[in-house]
Design a protein around this motif. Sequence first.
Motif, PDB file in Angstrom:
ATOM      1  N   GLY A  56       0.807  -1.210   0.000  1.00 41.59           N
ATOM      2  CA  GLY A  56       0.000   0.000   0.000  1.00 41.59           C
ATOM      3  C   GLY A  56       0.840   1.259   0.000  1.00 41.59           C
ATOM      4  O   GLY A  56       0.548   2.224  -0.719  1.00 41.59           O
ATOM      5  N   ARG A  57       1.901   1.274   0.786  1.00 35.77           N
ATOM      6  CA  ARG A  57       2.780   2.447   0.843  1.00 35.77           C
ATOM      7  C   ARG A  57       3.465   2.677  -0.504  1.00 35.77           C
ATOM      8  O   ARG A  57       3.582   3.810  -0.977  1.00 35.77           O
ATOM      9  CB  ARG A  57       3.824   2.277   1.943  1.00 35.77           C
ATOM     10  CG  ARG A  57       3.247   2.299   3.350  1.00 35.77           C
ATOM     11  CD  ARG A  57       4.343   2.515   4.391  1.00 35.77           C
ATOM     12  NE  ARG A  57       5.343   1.440   4.364  1.00 35.77           N
ATOM     13  CZ  ARG A  57       5.250   0.336   5.093  1.00 35.77           C
ATOM     14  NH1 ARG A  57       4.199   0.151   5.885  1.00 35.77           N
ATOM     15  NH2 ARG A  57       6.202  -0.591   5.048  1.00 35.77           N
ATOM     16  N   THR A  58       3.924   1.590  -1.118  1.00 40.14           N
ATOM     17  CA  THR A  58       4.608   1.707  -2.408  1.00 40.14           C
ATOM     18  C   THR A  58       3.684   2.274  -3.480  1.00 40.14           C
ATOM     19  O   THR A  58       4.069   3.173  -4.244  1.00 40.14           O
ATOM     20  CB  THR A  58       5.124   0.326  -2.855  1.00 40.14           C
ATOM     21  OG1 THR A  58       6.080  -0.155  -1.907  1.00 40.14           O
ATOM     22  CG2 THR A  58       5.770   0.398  -4.232  1.00 40.14           C
ATOM     23  N   VAL A  59       2.472   1.767  -3.535  1.00 33.30           N
ATOM     24  CA  VAL A  59       1.512   2.221  -4.543  1.00 33.30           C
ATOM     25  C   VAL A  59       1.108   3.668  -4.284  1.00 33.30           C
ATOM     26  O   VAL A  59       1.009   4.483  -5.217  1.00 33.30           O
ATOM     27  CB  VAL A  59       0.284   1.293  -4.568  1.00 33.30           C
ATOM     28  CG1 VAL A  59      -0.816   1.862  -5.462  1.00 33.30           C
ATOM     29  CG2 VAL A  59       0.687  -0.103  -5.052  1.00 33.30           C
ATOM     30  N   ALA A  60       0.882   4.017  -3.030  1.00 30.10           N
ATOM     31  CA  ALA A  60       0.498   5.384  -2.700  1.00 30.10           C
ATOM     32  C   ALA A  60       1.592   6.372  -3.115  1.00 30.10           C
ATOM     33  O   ALA A  60       1.302   7.438  -3.686  1.00 30.10           O
ATOM     34  CB  ALA A  60       0.202   5.504  -1.209  1.00 30.10           C
TER      35      ALA A  60
END
Length: 240
Positions: A56-60
């Motif tokens: 999630g952090r990477t995509v955000a």
Amino acid sequence: MATLFISDLHLDASCPAITGLFLAFLEGQARQADACYILGDLFEAWIGDDDDAELGRTVALALRSLTDSGIPVFFLHGNRDFLLGERFAAAAGFRLLAQTEIIDLYGEPVLLLHGDTLCTDDTAYQAFRAQVRNPLWQAQLLALPLAQRRVLAGQLRETSRQSTRQKTADIMDVNPVAVTQALRDHGVQRMIHGHTHRPAIHDVLLEGQPTRRAVLGDWSANLGSVLRCDASGWRLETVI
């Protein structure tokens, strides 16, 4: 310049190749777009904006980089990521859309939706959808500890896989009457959706008027599907 539409990436930590393909898309052709629309199921499962998983952090961060570059991004919930909320949207820099949204696409009003509401022959799924889209049900789920939600998400994914294997292909496709009714209800002749994983552009007559419905494809480790729309028309393209 063009507006790009994608859906059904089903990003999951177990398949990093799809995530890599998506990140390359954000760094590549998305940077040349007028706007980018994600019409649901960006993630295989979303258990809440408080999830601290790396994916999630990477995509955000990747989406925020795109929006910070001046490319607007819009997100419409799917049947896998209906719990995605304002906190993640703020981190990613995109705008959340309603379940159905009409946009002006180069002078034409176009209805956007994920597509699952059009699969009315799948009555079992429609009952499940009504349950999980209930705000009270969602609030109760989000109140559970993160670890418990992860377990429940895994159980729901397995139940979904088993259910899909038992259903005939026609039940999981859109119902033509539902498509016609959606166009009538919203007073439009153009529609874009995903969900069914059957990419195509359908041009049909409705009461003597030409209508167009674009179905977005899903993404795999080797290729993705994008609908490119500009003033000259609509084209389904492959992301590799």
